[in-house]
Scaffold this active site. Structure first.
Site, PDB file in Angstrom:
ATOM      1  CD  GLU A  76      -8.744 -30.550  -6.501  1.00 46.70           C
ATOM      2  OE1 GLU A  76      -7.928 -29.799  -5.962  1.00 46.70           O
ATOM      3  OE2 GLU A  76      -8.435 -31.665  -6.928  1.00 46.70           O
ATOM      4  CD  GLU A 115      -8.342 -29.618  -1.506  1.00 48.42           C
ATOM      5  OE1 GLU A 115      -7.242 -29.885  -2.027  1.00 48.42           O
ATOM      6  OE2 GLU A 115      -9.370 -30.277  -1.703  1.00 48.42           O
TER       7      GLU A 115
END
Ligand code: BGP
Length: 469
Positions: free
Chosen positions: A172, A363
């Site tokens: 991320e 995810e």
């Protein structure tokens, strides 16, 4: 029965070292920033590890990974995403030679995956910068981090090049704009950090990421490297063109990262933002050449969408690191994250329209409070129909996107085994198909139990998605 997913679709699950391994001071490991973040984003940074930090023991994956990988294999995983704890390999981060015990641990872990035909997918840096690099250098705010990261990735590529095909450079990566310490090891308090410093740190990470891609392509020609983006679609709250432009600009803040990774240069909208906000990046000769080493695929996390609005009365709600104005049409999880399966189809289409690269959902999942009960045979289990529903609905939208023509490499459900939450450091926010008997007061046997979703996901994989409805 619905339509099957494409042959070779990589079904699996995902975790991160710092949220699972525990053993924070074993095997020569140095401290990482997570060892002084007992309450995640919600609490203070402590001087030293404290007993209320659930990550110090985690779910004891460091000692129990064989049992856990066996359970993943029983579900039929074809891929398992985990991260390497940087501070196991370079305990301080700036030493010349790596820690052999740390290297050996991951050799053993990867061998265990291969024993069952599970392909590891490795995140090189997942919110676990060595603490020393944060304290001494101020993390990614300092250009020297590029050199430390380069040494670390060279070590990984030469040691595991034959074992690992799929690599992600930074988890991320766009989250550094919102959580500079957890994401970037930057100790300067967020309120005191200027945009100039923050975007300079981003530049360092982007160069380091492209350098890792370049090195992987040179050192392990078969390897595939991906960037990893926190995706959060921003829908205009109303058709007011001001809301539409505000949403576009919020999307740009995230797209910027994927754009550099895929296109190999800074996008015009970001250059404008820098220009108009007095930001002048220090770019060294050669940096722009390095950025041209672009990724093979784009991976992302997806949990929720938000809305964009210029109305000052609209307040941002809770979310995965980045929040946004809540959508009046959507329900939310117990943690207030709004649930929007179609947002995943939308994101897959949008990214493919933009990048024309294979996509990997690395995810997605539902954090919820589970209750352990006894089944008819007296075995502990969890009736997690809400989790089954959530993942089913998201996977149906993945299938829609595949029908739309989007090439999707795979899907790794987040927290396939219960783990410590990144944002709140709680164990009661459970994501797993496997329940871990450990609680936020430190109690529990650490025993593992299969939830109802374990059997459900096993069937999803066995039928290659055809059982989804
Ligand atoms: C992402 C992180 C993960 C993970 C997940 C769920 O932001 O990459 O590490 O934890 O979100 O978030 P949380 O643990 O806060 O529920």
């Amino acid at each position: 029965m619905g339509k099957s997913f494409p042959d070779g679709f990589l079904w699996g699950g995902a975790i991160a070292a710092n949220q699972c391994e525990g053993a924070y001071d074993e095997g020569g490991k140095g401290l990482s920033i997570q060892d002084v973040l007992p309450h995640g984003l919600k609490g203070p940074v402590t001087d030293a590890p404290t007993n209320d930090n659930m990550k110090l023991i985690g779910i004891d994956f460091y000692h129990r990974y064989k049992e856990d990988i066996k359970l993943f294999a029983e579900m039929g995983f074809r891929v398992f995403r985990t991260s390497i704890a940087w501070s196991r390999i370079f305990p301080n981060g700036d030493e010349e030679t790596p820690n052999e015990a740390g290297l050996q641990f991951y050799d053993d872990l990867f061998d265990e995956c291969h024993k069952y035909g599970i392909e590891p997918l490795v995140t090189i840096s997942h919110y676990e910068t060595p603490l020393h690099l944060a304290r001494k250098y101020n993390g990614w705010a300092n250009r020297q981090m590029i050199g430390f990261y380069e040494r670390y990735v060279r070590t990984l590529f030469s040691r595991y090049g034959g074992k690992i095909k799929y690599w992600l450079t930074f988890n991320e990566i766009n989250s550094v704009l919102h959580s500079p310490f957890m994401s970037g090891g930057i100790c300067t308090p967020k309120e005191e950090l200027s945009e100039q410093e923050l975007y300079q740190a981003v530049h360092h990470e982007l160069v380091a990421s492209a350098l890792a891609t370049k090195l992987a392509h040179e050192m392990i020609p078969d390897a595939k490297v991906g960037c990893m983006i926190l995706s959060m679609p921003v829908y205009p709250l109303t058709p007011n063109p001001d809301d539409v432009i505000a949403s576009l600009q919020a999307e740009h803040k995230n797209d910027f990262f994927g754009d550099v990774h895929v296109r190999g240069r800074y996008p015009g909208y970001m250059l404008r933002y820098f220009r108009e906000n007095g930001i002048t990046l220090q770019i060294e000769p050669g940096d722009m050449e390095i950025l041209k080493h672009t990724v093979d695929f784009v991976s992302f996390s997806y949990y929720m969408s938000v809305c964009g609005s210029v109305d000052p009365n609209q307040k941002a709600g809770p979310g995965n690191i980045i929040g946004g104005v809540p959508n009046p049409h959507l329900p939310a999880s117990e943690w207030g994250w709004q649930i929007d399966p179609q947002g995943l189809r939308y994101t897959l289409n949008r990214y493919y329209d933009r990048y024309q690269k294979p996509l990997f959902i690395v995810e997605n999942g539902l954090g919820a409070m589970d209750e352990l009960i006894l089944d008819e045979n007296g075995e502990p289990t969890v009736q997690d129909d809400y989790r089954i529903q959530y993942i089913n609905d998201h996977l149906v939208q993945v299938r829609e996107a595949i029908e739309d023509g989007v090439p999707v490499m795979g899907y790794t459900a987040w927290g396939c085994i219960d783990l410590v939450s990144a944002s709140s450091a709680e164990l009661k926010k459970r994501y797993g198909f496997i329940y871990v008997d450990r609680h936020d007061d430190g109690s529990g046997t650490l025993n593992r139990y299969k939830k109802k979703s374990f059997h459900w996901y096993q069937n999803v994989i066995r039928t290659n998605g055809a059982c989804l409805d």
